[in-house]
Structure formats: structure tokens, C-alpha cells
Design a protein around this motif. Structure first.
Motif, short mmCIF file in Angstrom:
data_model
loop_
_atom_site.label_atom_id
_atom_site.label_comp_id
_atom_site.label_asym_id
_atom_site.label_seq_id
_atom_site.Cartn_x
_atom_site.Cartn_y
_atom_site.Cartn_z
N GLY A 103 2.59 8.95 35.25
CA GLY A 103 2.59 8.56 36.65
C GLY A 103 1.25 8.70 37.33
O GLY A 103 1.01 8.09 38.38
N ALA A 104 0.34 9.48 36.75
CA ALA A 104 -1.00 9.64 37.32
C ALA A 104 -1.95 8.53 36.93
O ALA A 104 -3.08 8.47 37.43
N CYS A 105 -1.51 7.63 36.03
CA CYS A 105 -2.41 6.63 35.46
C CYS A 105 -2.26 5.28 36.16
O CYS A 105 -1.15 4.88 36.55
N GLU A 106 -3.37 4.57 36.28
CA GLU A 106 -3.33 3.25 36.91
C GLU A 106 -2.70 2.20 36.01
O GLU A 106 -2.14 1.21 36.47
N ARG A 107 -2.81 2.38 34.70
CA ARG A 107 -2.24 1.44 33.74
C ARG A 107 -1.71 2.21 32.54
O ARG A 107 -2.36 3.12 32.06
N VAL A 108 -0.52 1.83 32.07
CA VAL A 108 0.09 2.45 30.90
C VAL A 108 0.38 1.35 29.88
O VAL A 108 0.99 0.33 30.22
N LEU A 109 -0.06 1.56 28.65
CA LEU A 109 0.09 0.56 27.60
C LEU A 109 1.16 1.00 26.61
O LEU A 109 1.18 2.15 26.17
N VAL A 110 2.05 0.08 26.25
CA VAL A 110 3.12 0.37 25.30
C VAL A 110 3.13 -0.70 24.22
O VAL A 110 2.65 -1.82 24.43
N PRO A 111 3.69 -0.39 23.02
CA PRO A 111 3.49 -1.29 21.88
C PRO A 111 4.45 -2.46 21.75
O PRO A 111 4.24 -3.30 20.88
N THR A 112 5.51 -2.52 22.56
CA THR A 112 6.47 -3.61 22.40
C THR A 112 6.79 -4.24 23.75
O THR A 112 6.76 -3.56 24.78
N PRO A 113 7.14 -5.52 23.78
CA PRO A 113 7.56 -6.15 25.04
C PRO A 113 8.77 -5.46 25.66
O PRO A 113 8.85 -5.33 26.89
N ALA A 114 9.71 -5.01 24.82
CA ALA A 114 10.87 -4.28 25.34
C ALA A 114 10.43 -2.99 26.03
O ALA A 114 10.97 -2.62 27.08
N GLY A 115 9.44 -2.32 25.45
CA GLY A 115 8.92 -1.10 26.06
C GLY A 115 8.21 -1.37 27.38
O GLY A 115 8.29 -0.57 28.31
N VAL A 116 7.51 -2.51 27.46
CA VAL A 116 6.87 -2.90 28.71
C VAL A 116 7.91 -3.05 29.82
O VAL A 116 7.74 -2.54 30.93
N ALA A 117 9.00 -3.74 29.50
CA ALA A 117 10.05 -3.95 30.50
C ALA A 117 10.71 -2.64 30.89
O ALA A 117 10.97 -2.39 32.08
#
Length: 445
Positions: free
Chosen positions: A201-215
Motif C-alpha cells: 500500500g505504500a508503493c505507487e505501482r505494484v507489479l504482478v506476474p499474471t493478468p488474473a493477479g492484476v485484476a
């Protein structure tokens, strides 16, 4: 703001200094989280050759190490190993198969080094991440230059903690009631999930490895703050090799007269190892000639050996240069794990020409382009279902060959290289602030 660089050569005027914080011990047999950042760093070291007009990048990847040292990959890319302040070694199982991290609330040495960097990239949720978030909040409070905080999700740490707490309870509280194990497991998972979400929550951008994880994460953090960070594959290292089977038999004594089923990873319940062992046992009990090869170590190693006896070969943990021919020498890659955020071992197996068996709904199924053709998805986490799926493959050589061929084609045509992922997924995030980012306080957790 980014530092200026006036040296002649490929760099533009503006150079972004990025610190990636991987609070895990680095060694030749480290797990996928460490290997991922080793590959990204190697790709970054090739940037002058590949992309002379790329944004200027100075990259430092911080790992844990037995002693403090620097390993330079190029003039602008390096690994820095720092000693842990409070290592998790005492919390590990007897065989020490788990990754060593750092539980300290603050890492003093890292805190001294971080201010030289413009972007602080969190990849875990313990000492390094906590130190970075605390420093960023302090800088914002004091009106000092504030770094950009970004993060990427590599491991489902809360889910892993749930399983490991059971192992630790068995080790420290032998004979404890099952409800005690369940309470400790649930408590560990809840606490670590809250901690992870607070740091993200402290980060401006969070990267995840799958489209499902993004959603999924986008619903919690906001869609504008979550983006995709794929995993790459080294197609030069992982590829079909018709000579590998004989080498596997020669070096490890693996039988060459029957189908070989491979598993690679930690040998514990988080990876579905007990399920796989029983599935292979059922196949052997039905008279199917099949042999299980396991690359890795963990708490379930002895149990697997007891269940399967001569029908399993335990190779221990292997570095990637030795693991690649093991992949290519086998026929099927069976991976029942549901705790992976990505599962790069699946991509490595497909690139090596193996038919893969995966659990339905697991994130690892993202590697398949046509389920049933380039890999098999098993509907239930049941030994009967897994033994049936394995048996159907090994009993039909033509079907097995077709799935193996299609897996290699999918890997070659659709799985990106590490260079491509760095250029398309990471560099834009490091060099361009998110639209909602302000050069002040980091987002509140």
C-alpha cells in the motif's frame, strides 16, 4: 530527481538509479525469486548492446549474503550482498530447504545505502522492504527528497507461512493437538498477509506476474496502481536435447527403459509433493512402468523415499546449468503446486519439450496456450485424478509425443525472453512515474 551522468558513450543525460530489494540469500541453488532477478540483471547488463537509445539505467540488486560483497555484472549493473540482521535460519526445517530471509524490523546497512538510489523496488515483505518504507515515510515527513517506491509480487508468502508453521509446530511441539497446528497456521497467514498488504500500500505501482493477479490486486489497491510483470525464459539454456536421456541415466542412475516424470522445487506440502508421491505410487501399484525424478530438497524428502523406494530418484537441489539437461532428459513435468505466483519451472519444462501436468485454476496454467494440447490440467487435487492423468499420458506414446512437441512450440512462440520482459514491463515502470504519483509522501499503507 535522477542523477546526471556526463560520461561519453551510450547513456543519455538522465540516468535512473534503481535499487531492487531481494531479501533472500543468494547462492547457485537459490529458488525462482532469486533466479528471476539474476536474469533481469543479466539482461540489464546487455542494454548497451541491445538498445543504445534505451533510458539510462544504473541497477543495483540487493540480496542477503554470508558476508558483504559486491559483484559487478557491468559498469552499470551489480549485485550487492548484505549480511542479514536477524536471519530466519533458526526457523527452518531440519534439512534447511527453505529460503533464508531477514526478520529484522530495520536493516541499518541497507538504510545507509538506499538514499543514493532514485527508485526503490520492493520484492518481499521483511527487513529490506520494511526499512525502505520507513525511510521513505521519514523523508516525506522531513521534507527531504522522496524516492519512488514500487514493488513486485514473487511469492505467496502468507500461504507458504501457513504450511511452514505446521512443520515448525511439529518440530517444536511434537504431539501438539491438530487444532493447535491449525490455529498457528491460520494466525501466521493472517499476520503476514496484513503485513504484505501494508507494505504494498505504500508503493505507487505494484507489479504482478499474471493478468488474473492484476485484476485481483487492482480491486484492493486500485487498477491504476497495478501492472503486469511477466517472467522470461532463457531459450538458449532450456531446450529439447535428444542426448539428455542417456546423460541422465549415466550421471544419476535413472532408469532409461520407462517414462520419467519430473518434479522441480521444494519438496514440501506447499508444492503438492505428498499428492504427487501418492499418485505415482498408485500408478506403480497398477503395474504402470514409470519413474519419478525430483530435483530439490525439503521436509517431505524422507516421506517420498519411504513411499516410492526404488521408483524415485532424489537429485537434491541443482544449479540451473545442471538442471537444464535433467528437464530435457525426462518426459512429463508434474507440478501440483497452487502456491506459485507464476511458476517459472513450468516454462522451463515446456521449453525443454516436456508435457506438463498442472492443477486446474492454478496460476501456472497461464503458460499454456491450448490446454489439452500443450499441457494437461487436472481438475481436482486428488491422487486418483493425478494418477489417472499421468497414466493416460505415459500409456499412449503418440499422445505423449504430441503434447511434448506442442509444449515446445508454445514455449518458442509465446513465452518471452528476459530481455523482452525487462524492456517492455520493467523499464517503463522504473523510468516513468505513475500518473497519480506526486514527488512527496509515498502512499499511505
Amino acid at each position: 530527481m535522477s542523477r546526471l551522468d556526463h560520461r561519453p558513450g551510450w547513456y543519455p543525460l538522465i540516468v535512473f538509479s534503481v535499487a531492487v530489494l531481494v531479501e533472500l540469500m543468494r547462492s547457485s541453488t537459490s529458488g525462482g525469486h532469486v533466479k528471476c532477478w539474476e536474469r533481469f540483471a543479466e539482461s540489464a547488463a546487455r542494454l548497451p548492446e541491445r538498445a543504445p537509445d534505451a533510458p539510462g539505467l544504473d541497477l543495483t540488486v540487493y540480496f542477503l549474503g554470508e558476508r558483504e560483497r559486491v559483484e559487478a555484472l557491468s559498469p552499470h549493473v551489480r549485485f550487492v550482498m548484505l549480511r542479514p540482521a536477524l536471519a530466519t535460519s533458526a526457523l527452518m526445517s531440519a534439512d534447511g530447504a527453505e529460503d533464508v530471509s531477514d526478520l529484522a524490523p530495520h536493516h541499518r546497512r541497507l538504510a545507509a545505502l538506499l538514499p543514493r538510489h532514485d527508485v526503490w523496488h520492493l520484492t518481499h515483505s521483511f527487513a529490506y522492504a520494511a526499512t525502505a518504507v520507513r525511510l521513505a515515510h521519514r523523508a516525506a515527513r522531513d521534507g527531504a527528497r522522496t524516492p519512488r517506491l514500487v514493488a513486485s509480487v514473487h511469492t505467496d508468502v502468507p500461504a507458504l507461512a501457513s504450511v511452514y508453521s505446521r512443520y515448525l509446530a511439529d518440530r517444536w511441539l511434537p504431539g501438539a493437538h491438530r487444532r493447535t497446528d491449525e490455529f498457528l497456521s491460520a494466525r501466521a497467514e493472517t499476520l503476514l498477509r496484513r503485513r504484505r498488504d501494508r507494505l504494498l500500500g505504500a508503493c505507487e505501482r505494484v507489479l504482478v506476474p499474471t493478468p488474473a493477479g492484476v485484476a485481483e490486486l487492482g480491486r484492493t489497491l486500485g487498477a491504476d496502481r497495478v501492472a503486469l510483470l511477466r517472467r522470461g525464459i532463457d531459450h538458449r539454456r532450456f531446450r529439447p536435447d535428444p542426448t539428455a536421456r542417456a546423460r541422465l541415466a549415466r550421471e544419476y542412475g535413472v532408469p532409461a527403459d520407462r517414462p520419467l516424470v519430473l518434479f522441480a522445487g521444494r519438496l514440501d506440502a506447499t508444492k503438492g509433493v505428498p499428492l504427487l508421491a501418492e499418485s505415482v505410487w498408485r500408478l506403480r501399484a497398477r503395474g504402470t512402468a514409470v519413474h519419478l525424478v525430483m530435483a530439490g530438497s525439503g521436509a517431505e524428502a524422507d516421506a517420498v523415499r519411504r513411499v516410492l523406494g526404488p521408483d524415485v530418484t532424489l537429485l537434491g537441489t541443482l544449479p540451473q546449468e545442471r538442471l537444464a539437461p535433467v528437464y530435457a532428459g525426462c518426459d512429463v513435468f508434474a507440478f501440483p503446486s497452487r502456491t506459485e505466483t507464476c511458476g517459472n519451472v513450468v516454462a522451463e519444462a515446456m521449453a525443454s519439450g516436456l508435457a506438463v501436468l498442472l492443477p486446474e485454476g492454478a496460476r501456472t496454467t497461464q503458460w499454456l496456450a491450448a490446454s489439452g494440447r500443450d499441457g494437461v490440467v487436472v481438475r481436482r487435487d486428488d491422487p486418483g485424478d493425478w494418477s489417472d492423468a499421468l497414466g493416460a499420458l505415459v500409456a499412449q506414446p503418440r499422445l505423449l509425443d504430441a503434447v511434448r512437441h506442442r509444449a515446445a512450440v508454445t514455449a518458442r512462440d509465446t513465452h518471452p525472453s528476459w530481455d523482452r520482459v525487462l524492456t517492455e514491463d520493467l523499464l517503463p515502470v522504473w523510468t516513468t512515474p505513475a500518473p497519480s504519483h506526486r514527488s512527496g509522501a509515498p502512499r499511505a499503507a
